[in-house]
Design an enzyme around this catalytic site. Sequence first.
Site, PDB file in Angstrom:
ATOM      1  N   ALA A 137       1.116 -17.054 -14.700  1.00  0.00           N
ATOM      2  CA  ALA A 137       0.812 -18.256 -13.899  1.00  0.00           C
ATOM      3  C   ALA A 137       0.431 -17.860 -12.472  1.00  0.00           C
ATOM      4  O   ALA A 137      -0.515 -18.406 -11.891  1.00  0.00           O
ATOM      5  CB  ALA A 137       2.025 -19.186 -13.884  1.00  0.00           C
TER       6      ALA A 137
ATOM      7  N   SER B  70      -4.797 -10.130 -12.581  1.00  0.00           N
ATOM      8  CA  SER B  70      -4.319  -9.352 -13.729  1.00  0.00           C
ATOM      9  C   SER B  70      -4.950  -9.906 -14.992  1.00  0.00           C
ATOM     10  O   SER B  70      -5.260 -11.100 -15.077  1.00  0.00           O
ATOM     11  CB  SER B  70      -2.797  -9.465 -13.839  1.00  0.00           C
ATOM     12  OG  SER B  70      -2.358  -8.945 -15.076  1.00  0.00           O
TER      13      SER B  70
ATOM     14  N   ASN C 294      -2.750  -7.182  -2.540  1.00  0.00           N
ATOM     15  CA  ASN C 294      -2.389  -6.353  -3.692  1.00  0.00           C
ATOM     16  C   ASN C 294      -0.903  -6.419  -4.043  1.00  0.00           C
ATOM     17  O   ASN C 294      -0.531  -6.212  -5.198  1.00  0.00           O
ATOM     18  CB  ASN C 294      -2.797  -4.900  -3.399  1.00  0.00           C
ATOM     19  CG  ASN C 294      -2.179  -3.931  -4.375  1.00  0.00           C
ATOM     20  OD1 ASN C 294      -2.636  -3.788  -5.499  1.00  0.00           O
ATOM     21  ND2 ASN C 294      -1.101  -3.255  -3.959  1.00  0.00           N
TER      22      ASN C 294
ATOM     23  N   ALA D 162       0.812  -1.225   0.000  1.00  0.00           N
ATOM     24  CA  ALA D 162       0.000   0.000   0.000  1.00  0.00           C
ATOM     25  C   ALA D 162       0.842   1.271   0.000  1.00  0.00           C
ATOM     26  O   ALA D 162       0.306   2.363   0.154  1.00  0.00           O
ATOM     27  CB  ALA D 162      -0.928   0.001   1.208  1.00  0.00           C
TER      28      ALA D 162
ATOM     29  N   LYS E 103      -0.868 -15.083 -11.437  1.00  0.00           N
ATOM     30  CA  LYS E 103      -2.156 -14.378 -11.385  1.00  0.00           C
ATOM     31  C   LYS E 103      -3.319 -15.321 -11.698  1.00  0.00           C
ATOM     32  O   LYS E 103      -4.417 -15.171 -11.158  1.00  0.00           O
ATOM     33  CB  LYS E 103      -2.132 -13.185 -12.350  1.00  0.00           C
ATOM     34  CG  LYS E 103      -1.123 -12.101 -11.963  1.00  0.00           C
ATOM     35  CD  LYS E 103      -1.436 -11.501 -10.600  1.00  0.00           C
ATOM     36  CE  LYS E 103      -0.551 -10.310 -10.275  1.00  0.00           C
ATOM     37  NZ  LYS E 103      -0.873  -9.692  -8.976  1.00  0.00           N
TER      38      LYS E 103
ATOM     39  N   TYR F  30       4.542 -14.548 -14.307  1.00  0.00           N
ATOM     40  CA  TYR F  30       3.550 -13.588 -13.782  1.00  0.00           C
ATOM     41  C   TYR F  30       2.133 -14.056 -14.099  1.00  0.00           C
ATOM     42  O   TYR F  30       1.249 -14.057 -13.230  1.00  0.00           O
ATOM     43  CB  TYR F  30       3.824 -12.217 -14.397  1.00  0.00           C
ATOM     44  CG  TYR F  30       2.917 -11.105 -13.942  1.00  0.00           C
ATOM     45  CD1 TYR F  30       3.125 -10.467 -12.723  1.00  0.00           C
ATOM     46  CD2 TYR F  30       1.862 -10.667 -14.734  1.00  0.00           C
ATOM     47  CE1 TYR F  30       2.307  -9.425 -12.305  1.00  0.00           C
ATOM     48  CE2 TYR F  30       1.035  -9.626 -14.329  1.00  0.00           C
ATOM     49  CZ  TYR F  30       1.267  -9.009 -13.113  1.00  0.00           C
ATOM     50  OH  TYR F  30       0.448  -7.980 -12.702  1.00  0.00           O
TER      51      TYR F  30
END
Length: 249
Positions: free
Chosen positions: A160, A145, A93, A14, A162, A158
């Site tokens: 994989a 994503s 996140n 954050a 997500k 990446y």
Amino acid sequence: METATSTTALVTGASSGIGKAIALRLAADGFKILVHCNKGLERAEAVRQEILAAGGKAEVVQFDVADKEAIEAALNAYFDAHKDEHLDVLINNAGIHSDTLLGVMTDEAFDSVMKTNAYGAFYLMRWTVRRMLRRRRGSIVNMASLAGQTGNPGQFNYAASKAALIAMTKTLAMEIGSRGIRVNAVAPGFIETEMIQTIPGLEEFKKRIPLGRFGTAQEVAGVVSFLCSKDAAYMTGTTLSVNGGLYPA
Ligand code: NAI
């Protein structure tokens, strides 16, 4: 339920980008925010100050989401010291990418992305769900994503990680829906943050976006806010695309 002011929302990653926008938005919605960071302590403190200045509540928590022991130590310490607080919202996140074609991808590039994006979310969901189950309430949002929905050349690791998040979201929603806990995902396309600045040929991608522009972190935060609100009380296991119309699901 989730908009009560006594409840706490943990937003990972954050201190920047989308996570910062989510922290500010959920604080405005009435949640006390745990502004999570790993290396960006100063920036996380600045986010906390921004929330306080706007009349909200926030604390900073610091750990590496890929480190199970560090997560447990930090969160146990925080909630032992704040026994009146309940973690009713978790926003997974934090994420990284390390892009290259599969033929030249190192073990380290695969492991680090899976460790941060997929294992990190797994560790945090497991810790959080154990607590949420006791109160039979809660909302979890995982930052997936577009790459996890469609695949993306150069992002084998990446995409994989997500896609794993989307599958985890669906499965956990089925496991704990009857206990009043909702689990959803958001799948952004191209959002203007530091993360996309290193993507080659970025301007070419823009031409393919039906809405003709990249999204903003605030536009993603608005969807997360909705998913954590009573307006989304009958939604769980879903993945909402926020991508300007690129590859509609
Ligand atoms: P960002 O790089 O500004 O944010 C990522 C955050 O994750 C940073 O605050 C970073 O410190 C934190 N982080 C990374 N590794 C960590 C670790 N091991 N432990 C703790 N924190 C860690 O990028 P952005 O764009 O705000 O990304 C946020 C999320 O949105 C990521 O999961 C990303 O994959 C996802 N996303 C972003 C898109 C974009 O176009 N910007 C598109 C699709 C998804």
